[in-house]
Design a protein around this motif. Structure first.
Motif, short mmCIF file in Angstrom:
data_model
loop_
_atom_site.label_atom_id
_atom_site.label_comp_id
_atom_site.label_asym_id
_atom_site.label_seq_id
_atom_site.Cartn_x
_atom_site.Cartn_y
_atom_site.Cartn_z
N THR A 182 2.66 -38.33 -114.25
CA THR A 182 2.76 -37.25 -114.52
C THR A 182 1.72 -36.40 -114.67
O THR A 182 1.37 -35.55 -113.83
CB THR A 182 3.90 -36.70 -115.60
N THR A 183 1.06 -36.77 -115.54
CA THR A 183 -0.39 -36.20 -115.84
C THR A 183 -1.56 -37.46 -115.53
O THR A 183 -1.38 -38.27 -116.17
CB THR A 183 -0.72 -35.37 -117.17
N LEU A 184 -2.39 -37.25 -114.69
CA LEU A 184 -3.19 -38.13 -114.30
C LEU A 184 -4.14 -38.27 -115.53
O LEU A 184 -4.55 -37.41 -116.09
CB LEU A 184 -4.15 -37.75 -113.14
N PRO A 185 -4.43 -39.67 -115.79
CA PRO A 185 -5.47 -39.93 -116.95
C PRO A 185 -6.89 -39.15 -116.86
O PRO A 185 -7.31 -38.83 -117.70
CB PRO A 185 -5.55 -41.67 -116.76
N LEU A 186 -7.27 -38.89 -115.73
CA LEU A 186 -8.23 -38.18 -115.22
C LEU A 186 -8.47 -36.73 -115.94
O LEU A 186 -9.42 -36.16 -116.43
CB LEU A 186 -8.52 -38.07 -113.88
N PHE A 187 -6.87 -36.43 -116.22
CA PHE A 187 -6.97 -34.93 -116.61
C PHE A 187 -6.37 -34.96 -117.93
O PHE A 187 -5.73 -34.06 -118.65
CB PHE A 187 -6.09 -34.17 -115.66
N GLY A 188 -6.44 -36.12 -118.69
CA GLY A 188 -6.21 -36.41 -120.02
C GLY A 188 -4.85 -36.92 -120.43
O GLY A 188 -4.29 -37.07 -121.48
#
Length: 80
Positions: A32-38
């Motif tokens: 849902t929220t990429l690990p790249l973006f936290g």
């Protein structure tokens, strides 16, 4: 076996399956929220998506962010 655990996130996949998230043949797990973006590597941050759609989305994000230094601010604009 260790590479499978790291690269394929096997423990997270096992947790998703235990939570009842069983993939159809053309699906994959997506964040849902990429690990790249936290985003976190948790079942709560995972949903089931078409493999084709997820790979297209992830490729776009990668191509737009691959040269950015750690800590960069990113603005995402969704276009139809």
């Amino acid at each position: 076996m260790m590479m499978q655990m790291v690269w394929l996130l096997r423990p997270l996949v096992d947790q998703c399956r235990s939570a009842g998230h069983i993939l159809a043949p053309s699906q994959c797990y997506a964040f849902t929220t990429l690990p790249l973006f936290g985003g976190e590597y948790t079942v709560a941050n995972v949903w089931m998506c078409s493999c084709r759609d997820w790979l297209a989305f992830a490729a776009t994000i990668y191509s737009e962010t691959k040269g950015l230094p750690d800590g960069s601010t990113v603005r995402i604009v969704v276009k139809d």
